[in-house]
Design a protein around this motif. Structure first.
Motif, PDB file in Angstrom:
ATOM      1  N   GLY A 164       0.814  -1.214   0.000  1.00  0.00           N
ATOM      2  CA  GLY A 164       0.000   0.000   0.000  1.00  0.00           C
ATOM      3  C   GLY A 164       0.842   1.256   0.000  1.00  0.00           C
ATOM      4  O   GLY A 164       0.530   2.235  -0.691  1.00  0.00           O
ATOM      5  N   LEU A 165       1.959   1.237   0.762  1.00  0.00           N
ATOM      6  CA  LEU A 165       2.852   2.394   0.818  1.00  0.00           C
ATOM      7  C   LEU A 165       3.515   2.634  -0.534  1.00  0.00           C
ATOM      8  O   LEU A 165       3.642   3.781  -0.983  1.00  0.00           O
ATOM      9  N   ILE A 166       3.913   1.544  -1.202  1.00  0.00           N
ATOM     10  CA  ILE A 166       4.520   1.694  -2.535  1.00  0.00           C
ATOM     11  C   ILE A 166       3.509   2.297  -3.508  1.00  0.00           C
ATOM     12  O   ILE A 166       3.829   3.198  -4.299  1.00  0.00           O
ATOM     13  N   GLY A 167       2.284   1.790  -3.466  1.00  0.00           N
ATOM     14  CA  GLY A 167       1.252   2.344  -4.333  1.00  0.00           C
ATOM     15  C   GLY A 167       1.006   3.815  -4.060  1.00  0.00           C
ATOM     16  O   GLY A 167       0.829   4.616  -4.992  1.00  0.00           O
ATOM     17  N   VAL A 177       1.790   9.606  -5.573  1.00  0.00           N
ATOM     18  CA  VAL A 177       2.347  10.926  -5.248  1.00  0.00           C
ATOM     19  C   VAL A 177       3.307  11.384  -6.344  1.00  0.00           C
ATOM     20  O   VAL A 177       3.260  12.538  -6.806  1.00  0.00           O
ATOM     21  N   ILE A 178       4.186  10.476  -6.774  1.00  0.00           N
ATOM     22  CA  ILE A 178       5.153  10.838  -7.823  1.00  0.00           C
ATOM     23  C   ILE A 178       4.418  11.230  -9.111  1.00  0.00           C
ATOM     24  O   ILE A 178       4.759  12.222  -9.758  1.00  0.00           O
ATOM     25  N   TYR A 179       3.415  10.468  -9.473  1.00  0.00           N
ATOM     26  CA  TYR A 179       2.683  10.759 -10.704  1.00  0.00           C
ATOM     27  C   TYR A 179       1.978  12.118 -10.620  1.00  0.00           C
ATOM     28  O   TYR A 179       2.044  12.913 -11.567  1.00  0.00           O
ATOM     29  N   LEU A 220      -8.416  -1.617   0.944  1.00  0.00           N
ATOM     30  CA  LEU A 220      -7.887  -0.285   1.247  1.00  0.00           C
ATOM     31  C   LEU A 220      -6.820   0.137   0.248  1.00  0.00           C
ATOM     32  O   LEU A 220      -6.741   1.307  -0.141  1.00  0.00           O
ATOM     33  N   ILE A 221      -5.986  -0.818  -0.168  1.00  0.00           N
ATOM     34  CA  ILE A 221      -4.941  -0.502  -1.140  1.00  0.00           C
ATOM     35  C   ILE A 221      -5.558  -0.131  -2.486  1.00  0.00           C
ATOM     36  O   ILE A 221      -5.151   0.839  -3.138  1.00  0.00           O
ATOM     37  N   PHE A 229      -8.568   4.370  -6.634  1.00  0.00           N
ATOM     38  CA  PHE A 229      -9.909   4.888  -6.889  1.00  0.00           C
ATOM     39  C   PHE A 229     -10.045   6.326  -6.399  1.00  0.00           C
ATOM     40  O   PHE A 229     -10.675   7.169  -7.043  1.00  0.00           O
ATOM     41  N   THR A 230      -9.465   6.602  -5.227  1.00  0.00           N
ATOM     42  CA  THR A 230      -9.555   7.949  -4.674  1.00  0.00           C
ATOM     43  C   THR A 230      -8.783   8.946  -5.527  1.00  0.00           C
ATOM     44  O   THR A 230      -9.274  10.040  -5.841  1.00  0.00           O
ATOM     45  N   ALA A 231      -7.566   8.588  -5.929  1.00  0.00           N
ATOM     46  CA  ALA A 231      -6.774   9.474  -6.780  1.00  0.00           C
ATOM     47  C   ALA A 231      -7.459   9.700  -8.120  1.00  0.00           C
ATOM     48  O   ALA A 231      -7.345  10.786  -8.717  1.00  0.00           O
ATOM     49  N   ASP A 232      -8.188   8.729  -8.606  1.00  0.00           N
ATOM     50  CA  ASP A 232      -8.886   8.871  -9.882  1.00  0.00           C
ATOM     51  C   ASP A 232      -9.897  10.011  -9.843  1.00  0.00           C
ATOM     52  O   ASP A 232     -10.061  10.736 -10.828  1.00  0.00           O
TER      53      ASP A 232
END
Length: 585
Positions: free
Chosen positions: A348-351, A356-358, A404-405, A410-413
């Motif tokens: 989840g942290l990697i995702g 964030v980077i994107y 949750l991951i 979905f939230t960023a979308d």
């Protein structure tokens, strides 16, 4: 003009205030539970991450009797419903060896949960033939103990007489009366609940304070369609302060019980009593004080709120098709353990880092709005899960962590849809404040539609699935709802406030909202001015990108505007030429 500019700002601060109230309320309730109750700041973990209690139930079979697959499937379904009714989530109910039932519960199973699982809830309705205390005294309808009456000598002397109904004393033979005299409530036989349904039963109440000779079974638990608990009321509607279990019978059961009430009503005690027998023990043997034709009898006794609810749930979810006994009850270790949870959290942290980077690469400093929105969504999700763990017994499984991951993407979308709508409006020549409002009107329809599909999918999956899959569906649905709240109460208000700042409104290159970089179309005075289409230039590429993103309706509108501008320019040119000719003349 100043008033219209300040209206979005007031709305933005109002939305942010509501969000703050929601966070404070959730935090305050959880903190109160931690201080004054058994709540915890950490969500409870499910069986696969924490371990728990495993109870193995074995069927009680007579002689060469065999349990069928249909009976086993029905028993598994009923026990699963009981466990769910007790508020325990992420429990597993499976079969073993073709006849045993294995119930695995996260954490330590409390006594109430054990009772729900271990009780066979074999309910029988039997008429009372003889009622006596352990000292062989009759317990009258008024609660007073007197020597119990002996059966009619004529009937006892002729035991071959066939009983005419369930209350016929012809069932009380001399042998049965001798067994009744010798029956010890403190040491009942182990097969007490296995008495044939068409034969009388000698038993005691669950407290061991009274013993009975009961007639054959006239109704069983399969006739029950619903059972609830509540305080018993008097005829005037007042409360007696005693808890009761209210039963609703099906159509056939209502007819049978109406006939029974007609037979018992007005009979001499104890023949006017009807016993509710659960697993061979008399729960209550009230007298029939009226005709019950609506199929809604009540069980009364020494109930508390908890015990009455437990019994109501057991009866509501049906009696097991066959009795079970507890073969073993052991503590089991986690099937996955903390290492798998750690791996899930790292994933989840990697995702999250990739998101964030994107966003920072694509939207420059505007990406920090996405990061802040994800942080707010994370806080709301954590508080909600912790509260549900305390109040509803929810437990977080590895499948729930996966939900949750997935929710991060979905939230960023939602934010990306909103930002792109704002950029489209900027490309069309709007100022930032206007682009934020127009972009929100366009984006929210898309966001609501997509989130509605997500919620619907989560609900369907939760209803149809069992076990850990329901955990995934639950977290997916919960985070989708939180996503909508965050977009409405945080992301959009933040864009409204940022639109008032000079850094973003001026289209700084690092803002992510630079009109030149986006290929914006500027509305000049009396004309449209488009960027120079230099092949390979950044502006040209942005302009083509803007055209590609336009809908058919937007393209038609743009063409009409161009034609209108061209026509206006041509008219002005003709007017200028005419004026020039007049001057020359």
């Amino acid at each position: 003009m100043a008033k219209s500019r300040s209206t979005p700002v007031r709305k933005a601060w109002r939305s942010l205030s509501w969000l703050g109230v929601i966070v404070l309320v959730l935090f305050g309730v959880l903190a109160s539970g931690v201080i004054w109750s058994n709540a915890s700041w950490m969500p409870k973990l499910a069986l696969d991450l924490q371990g728990g209690t495993q109870i193995i139930l074995a069927p009680q079979l007579q002689g060469g009797e065999q349990i069928t697959n249909e009976q086993l499937t029905q028993a598994v379904s009923i026990i699963r419903q009981r466990v769910d009714a007790s508020g325990v989530s992420e429990a597993e109910v499976t079969t073993e060896g073709g006849q045993n039932i294995v119930v695995s519960i996260p954490g330590e199973a409390d006594e109430e949960t054990r009772n729900r699982i271990e009780s066979s809830a074999k309910l029988e309705f039997r008429p009372v033939l003889v009622a006596g205390a352990p000292a062989n005294t009759f317990v009258g309808d008024d609660g007073q103990s007197t020597p119990f009456p002996s059966p009619d000598p004529g009937l006892v002397a002729t035991p071959t007489a066939a009983p005419t109904n369930g209350s016929d004393l012809a069932y009380v033979t001399p042998a049965l009366q001798a067994q009744f005299q010798a029956y010890d409530c403190a040491n009942p036989p182990s097969d007490e609940d296995q008495a044939p349904a068409d034969q009388p039963l000698i038993t005691c109440d669950d407290a061991g304070s009274a013993k009975y000779i009961l007639g054959p079974v006239e109704l069983d638990g399969s006739a029950i369609t619903d059972a609830t608990n509540g305080l018993q009321t008097t005829q005037s509607g007042g409360s007696t302060g005693q808890w009761a279990v209210n039963i609703t019978l099906d159509g056939k059961g209502s007819d049978v019980f109406a006939q029974i009430s007609q037979r018992l009503y007005g009979a001499q005690a104890p023949l006017n009593q009807f016993a509710f027998v659960l697993d061979g023990k008399v729960l209550s043997a009230p007298s029939m004080n009226g005709l019950i034709t609506d199929g809604k009898p009540s069980i009364t006794g020494s109930f508390t709120q908890e015990t009455s609810k437990t019994l109501a749930d057991q009866l509501k979810y049906g009696a097991l098709p066959i009795s079970f006994t507890v073969q073993s009850s052991d503590t089991i270790s986690a099937t996955l353990g903390s290492s798998q949870l750690t791996i899930g959290l790292i994933a989840g942290l990697i995702g999250l880092i990739l998101v964030v980077i994107y966003t920072l690469f694509q939207y420059r400093l505007l990406g920090f709005v996405t990061i802040a929105s994800l942080i707010v969504a994370g806080i709301l999700t954590y508080l909600s899960i912790a509260l549900l763990s305390w109040s509803e017994g929810y437990r977080l499984s590895l499948a729930g962590v996966a939900g949750l991951i997935v929710a991060i993407g979905f939230t960023a979308d939602s934010f990306i849809v909103y930002f792109e709508r704002i950029r489209d409006e900027l490309r069309d020549g709007r100022g930032l404040e206007s682009a934020v409002e127009a972009g929100w009107r366009r984006a929210k329809r898309t966001i609501y539609a997509s989130k509605g599909v997500n919620v619907l999918a989560a609900v369907v999956l939760y209803v149809l699935a069992v076990g850990n899959v329901r955990g995934f569906a639950f977290t997916l649905g919960l985070t989708t709802i939180i996503d909508i709240l965050v977009v409405i109460l945080f992301t959009h208000p933040m864009l409204q406030l940022l639109a008032q700042t000079r850094f973003f409104s001026s289209g700084h290159k690092l803002s992510g909202l630079d009109p030149n970089a986006l290929g914006a179309v500027y509305r000049g005075r009396a004309q449209f001015r488009t960027p120079t289409d230099v092949p390979g230039s950044k502006v040209a590429k942005s302009s083509r990108e803007a055209e590609r993103r336009q809908t058919i309706a937007e393209r038609k509108r743009a063409e009409q505007e161009r034609e209108s501008v061209s026509a206006g320019a041509a008219t002005r040119s003709d007017d200028a030429a005419t004026t020039s000719k007049k001057k020359d003349a």
